[in-house]
Structure formats: C-alpha cells, structure tokens
Design a protein around this motif. Sequence first.
Motif, PDB file in Angstrom:
ATOM      1  N   HIS A  27      40.670  27.505  40.080  1.00  0.00           N
ATOM      2  CA  HIS A  27      40.821  26.650  39.314  1.00  0.00           C
ATOM      3  C   HIS A  27      39.313  27.330  38.363  1.00  0.00           C
ATOM      4  N   THR A  28      38.744  27.532  38.981  1.00  0.00           N
ATOM      5  CA  THR A  28      37.428  28.692  38.092  1.00  0.00           C
ATOM      6  C   THR A  28      38.404  29.440  37.433  1.00  0.00           C
ATOM      7  N   ARG A  29      38.673  30.850  37.578  1.00  0.00           N
ATOM      8  CA  ARG A  29      39.760  31.520  37.140  1.00  0.00           C
ATOM      9  C   ARG A  29      40.461  30.765  36.111  1.00  0.00           C
ATOM     10  N   LEU A  30      41.858  29.945  36.359  1.00  0.00           N
ATOM     11  CA  LEU A  30      41.781  29.159  35.096  1.00  0.00           C
ATOM     12  C   LEU A  30      41.100  28.582  34.814  1.00  0.00           C
ATOM     13  N   ILE A  31      40.114  28.074  34.411  1.00  0.00           N
ATOM     14  CA  ILE A  31      39.427  27.788  33.165  1.00  0.00           C
ATOM     15  C   ILE A  31      39.084  28.867  32.149  1.00  0.00           C
ATOM     16  N   ALA A  32      39.017  29.917  32.886  1.00  0.00           N
ATOM     17  CA  ALA A  32      37.413  31.030  32.358  1.00  0.00           C
ATOM     18  C   ALA A  32      39.207  31.374  31.263  1.00  0.00           C
ATOM     19  N   TYR A  33      40.603  31.601  31.953  1.00  0.00           N
ATOM     20  CA  TYR A  33      41.186  32.273  31.510  1.00  0.00           C
ATOM     21  C   TYR A  33      42.179  30.821  30.137  1.00  0.00           C
ATOM     22  N   TYR A  34      41.772  30.092  29.844  1.00  0.00           N
ATOM     23  CA  TYR A  34      42.698  29.136  28.697  1.00  0.00           C
ATOM     24  C   TYR A  34      41.366  29.097  27.491  1.00  0.00           C
ATOM     25  N   THR A  35      39.951  29.168  28.612  1.00  0.00           N
ATOM     26  CA  THR A  35      38.842  29.205  27.491  1.00  0.00           C
ATOM     27  C   THR A  35      39.139  30.613  26.237  1.00  0.00           C
ATOM     28  N   LEU A  36      39.007  31.845  26.802  1.00  0.00           N
ATOM     29  CA  LEU A  36      38.937  32.193  26.144  1.00  0.00           C
ATOM     30  C   LEU A  36      40.475  32.934  25.749  1.00  0.00           C
ATOM     31  N   VAL A  37      41.978  32.245  25.659  1.00  0.00           N
ATOM     32  CA  VAL A  37      42.798  32.075  25.277  1.00  0.00           C
ATOM     33  C   VAL A  37      43.005  30.831  23.737  1.00  0.00           C
ATOM     34  N   GLU A  50      47.192  37.402  35.975  1.00  0.00           N
ATOM     35  CA  GLU A  50      46.987  37.784  36.719  1.00  0.00           C
ATOM     36  C   GLU A  50      45.797  39.141  37.058  1.00  0.00           C
ATOM     37  N   LYS A  51      46.310  39.391  35.596  1.00  0.00           N
ATOM     38  CA  LYS A  51      45.502  40.976  34.997  1.00  0.00           C
ATOM     39  C   LYS A  51      44.679  40.485  34.996  1.00  0.00           C
ATOM     40  N   PHE A  52      44.296  39.183  34.291  1.00  0.00           N
ATOM     41  CA  PHE A  52      43.145  39.044  33.877  1.00  0.00           C
ATOM     42  C   PHE A  52      41.699  39.148  34.965  1.00  0.00           C
ATOM     43  N   MET A  53      42.285  38.008  35.927  1.00  0.00           N
ATOM     44  CA  MET A  53      40.623  38.427  36.959  1.00  0.00           C
ATOM     45  C   MET A  53      41.524  37.829  38.046  1.00  0.00           C
ATOM     46  N   PRO A  54      42.221  38.809  39.270  1.00  0.00           N
ATOM     47  CA  PRO A  54      42.440  38.737  40.377  1.00  0.00           C
ATOM     48  C   PRO A  54      41.796  38.346  40.890  1.00  0.00           C
ATOM     49  N   ILE A  55      41.793  37.822  42.020  1.00  0.00           N
ATOM     50  CA  ILE A  55      41.464  37.281  43.208  1.00  0.00           C
ATOM     51  C   ILE A  55      40.924  38.577  44.753  1.00  0.00           C
ATOM     52  N   ASP A  56      40.595  39.608  44.260  1.00  0.00           N
ATOM     53  CA  ASP A  56      39.655  40.427  45.257  1.00  0.00           C
ATOM     54  C   ASP A  56      38.646  39.823  45.905  1.00  0.00           C
ATOM     55  N   GLU A  57      39.432  40.334  46.953  1.00  0.00           N
ATOM     56  CA  GLU A  57      37.808  40.337  48.735  1.00  0.00           C
ATOM     57  C   GLU A  57      37.005  41.339  48.514  1.00  0.00           C
ATOM     58  N   GLY A  58      35.664  40.966  47.807  1.00  0.00           N
ATOM     59  CA  GLY A  58      34.478  42.318  48.263  1.00  0.00           C
ATOM     60  C   GLY A  58      34.812  41.940  49.737  1.00  0.00           C
ATOM     61  N   GLU A  59      33.649  43.207  49.881  1.00  0.00           N
ATOM     62  CA  GLU A  59      32.804  43.332  50.909  1.00  0.00           C
ATOM     63  C   GLU A  59      32.280  42.248  52.083  1.00  0.00           C
ATOM     64  N   LYS A  60      31.646  40.897  50.990  1.00  0.00           N
ATOM     65  CA  LYS A  60      31.566  39.884  51.624  1.00  0.00           C
ATOM     66  C   LYS A  60      32.336  38.801  51.340  1.00  0.00           C
ATOM     67  N   GLY A  61      33.323  38.681  51.021  1.00  0.00           N
ATOM     68  CA  GLY A  61      34.603  37.575  50.554  1.00  0.00           C
ATOM     69  C   GLY A  61      33.926  37.255  48.936  1.00  0.00           C
ATOM     70  N   ARG A  62      33.616  37.974  48.649  1.00  0.00           N
ATOM     71  CA  ARG A  62      32.731  36.883  47.356  1.00  0.00           C
ATOM     72  C   ARG A  62      33.587  37.710  46.144  1.00  0.00           C
ATOM     73  N   VAL A  63      34.180  36.977  45.018  1.00  0.00           N
ATOM     74  CA  VAL A  63      35.392  37.774  44.199  1.00  0.00           C
ATOM     75  C   VAL A  63      34.370  38.426  42.929  1.00  0.00           C
TER      76      VAL A  63
END
Length: 84
Positions: A27-37, A50-63
């Motif tokens: 949801h946060t990714r959608l808001i950020a993307y459409y704000t920039l668009v 999908e290319k703008f802000m992929p949801i990748d899990e980091g070491e501790k599960g953070r985006v």
Amino acid sequence: MTWREFVLRREGYFREKKNEDIRQAKHTRLIAYYTLVSTGSIDVKKMSIEKFMPIDEGEKGRVIIHDWQKEALMKAVNEAVNGK
C-alpha cells in the motif's frame, strides 16, 4: 487447549501478522509510486511499479529502499512543498 492447538493458533497468528505487514508495504509502495507519477518525477512508460520499488526481504525482514528511490521521493516532496 492442547499444546498442538496452541502451536497451530500461534503459527496462524504470526502468518496473519506477516501478511498484514506485506499488505501495508504494498500500500505504501502504491502511494509513493502514484505520488511521483502525478508530480511528473518519473515516467510510467519507462518505469513500472514493480521496477520502482520491489518488495525485497532484507536480512531482518525489512523492506529495502534504494538511494535513488529515496532521492526521487524527496525531490517530489520538496517540489510539492515549495509549490512548483
């Protein structure tokens, strides 16, 4: 409640919690993307969501958010605040 029931309920709770965290990140990714668009900072034809802000899990599960994504977002925010 037996131990088995407790373990199953606990696993279900944590699975639902993880799903809720992922839903909020999307949801946060959608808001950020459409704000920039909407501000014209990025072109829809050149960059998909999908290319703008992929949801990748980091070491501790953070985006993980890359530096260029932070810079683009800050640029759009500054333009919106300054009335450009």
